[in-house]
Write a protein that holds these residues in place. Sequence first.
Motif, short mmCIF file in Angstrom:
data_model
loop_
_atom_site.label_atom_id
_atom_site.label_comp_id
_atom_site.label_asym_id
_atom_site.label_seq_id
_atom_site.Cartn_x
_atom_site.Cartn_y
_atom_site.Cartn_z
N ALA A 165 24.81 41.65 -40.88
CA ALA A 165 25.52 42.63 -39.39
C ALA A 165 26.08 43.61 -39.94
N THR B 241 20.18 37.56 -31.51
CA THR B 241 20.23 37.86 -33.25
C THR B 241 19.96 36.46 -33.63
N ALA C 186 29.79 36.07 -43.25
CA ALA C 186 28.76 36.99 -43.25
C ALA C 186 28.63 38.57 -44.16
N LEU D 270 24.20 34.35 -38.13
CA LEU D 270 24.86 35.18 -39.31
C LEU D 270 25.38 34.72 -41.02
N CYS E 124 17.79 36.51 -36.98
CA CYS E 124 18.39 35.54 -38.61
C CYS E 124 16.98 34.84 -38.15
N SER F 298 18.65 43.72 -40.51
CA SER F 298 19.52 43.62 -39.64
C SER F 298 19.96 43.08 -38.58
N GLN G 207 25.73 33.65 -31.93
CA GLN G 207 26.44 34.25 -32.80
C GLN G 207 26.67 34.78 -34.51
N THR H 273 20.81 38.41 -42.96
CA THR H 273 20.57 39.35 -42.30
C THR H 273 21.91 40.09 -42.37
#
Length: 399
Positions: free
Chosen positions: A280, A248, A305, A273, A252, A258, A269, A278
């Motif tokens: 999730a 993850t 996010a 995000l 990012c 994604s 994480q 990016t």
Amino acid sequence: MSETLFTGISQLVTPRPGPQRGAAMRELNMTEDAALLVKDGVTHWVGPAAQAPTAAETVDLGGRAVVPGLVDPHTHAVWAGDRLADWEAKLSGATYEEILARGGGIRSTMRATAAAGVEELVALARPRLAALRASGATTTEVKSGYGLDFDAELRMLRAVRELQAEFELRPTLLIHVPPTEGRTAYVQGVCADLIPQVAREGLAEAVDVFTEKEAFSVEETRQIFAAARTHGLRVKLHADQFHAIGGTELACEVGALSVDHLEASTEAQIRALAASDTVATILPGVTLHLGLPAAPGRKLIDAGAIVAVGTDLNPGSSPVFSTQLALALAIRLCKLTPAEALTACTVNAAHALGLPDRGSLSAGQRADFLVLHSPDWRDLPYTLGASPVQDVFLAGVKL
């Protein structure tokens, strides 16, 4: 120029265009007793029916609710064989390692898929994609990843290309499972041979990597991402399904479209995000089918996010043939609100595929929309076990 005014809309409900994060995911625009003007496949005007402009053609939708077409940003809809024996063995208490030792698991799907030709793969995938579309998916991502050997991966992507004549599909090359031997050479071959060929033939728009303890490492993923970008392909990844090993954070860092799954994501994480663009992407069908902990959808949204939802349609961990059901499960299992779930399955899912032109019924957006059986849009997230979708329109045309 084609021009159609759709009337008889009890409620037209849509998120704003573009990716929405945090509290903005709950902010939907609702117009009651609405009308929708579509010109050449694009939304031209939305508003109260009493203020509607004239048009060359008028279609009365019968007093039903309208929402944007759903976007499914994560499927594995092309495969051969089945995993029914695996499922029954798991229910009887067998571990995944035991199932693999018997010749089952993902490698059984890979053997069956590698043995199938393009025509067979097309015939097998067609009804799956038709089911997703009937459930409301107007755009669907489809991954390879069950081939392992490069020729089989290319056959999967060529099957997707053939199916693009019938469905709105976005193809992804998935680097899914490492070989049992020759791992370093395999990664080198992916970078030097497979990705360049896929790019030359225009077979995929993005490259996805499964970054896990039992799959590819963060460093291997970084190498594959570099090759993808060298050849003009965007990147995304599977990460944190079982262990958070840094995938993850890599997604990012490099600005991946994604990062999908996230069942094992922790606060670190989630923070990464929330601070990135990016997406999730959470996959509640896996939670339902495998009994895994749910991805932290509520925490991700509360942290700020951009959250999307997909079916993860596949034979082993998510036999979910309805994008609407994935939306509904995200509410029950991942604690999204109905409004957040609609946003997650429309504009945010489109953003996860790099598609800014769809997901919202707003002027200038592509006119992909669903007509529900109900006059109340909330039947879309509420309904389980039956389809709340009456009609599916792609670029203003009823399918």
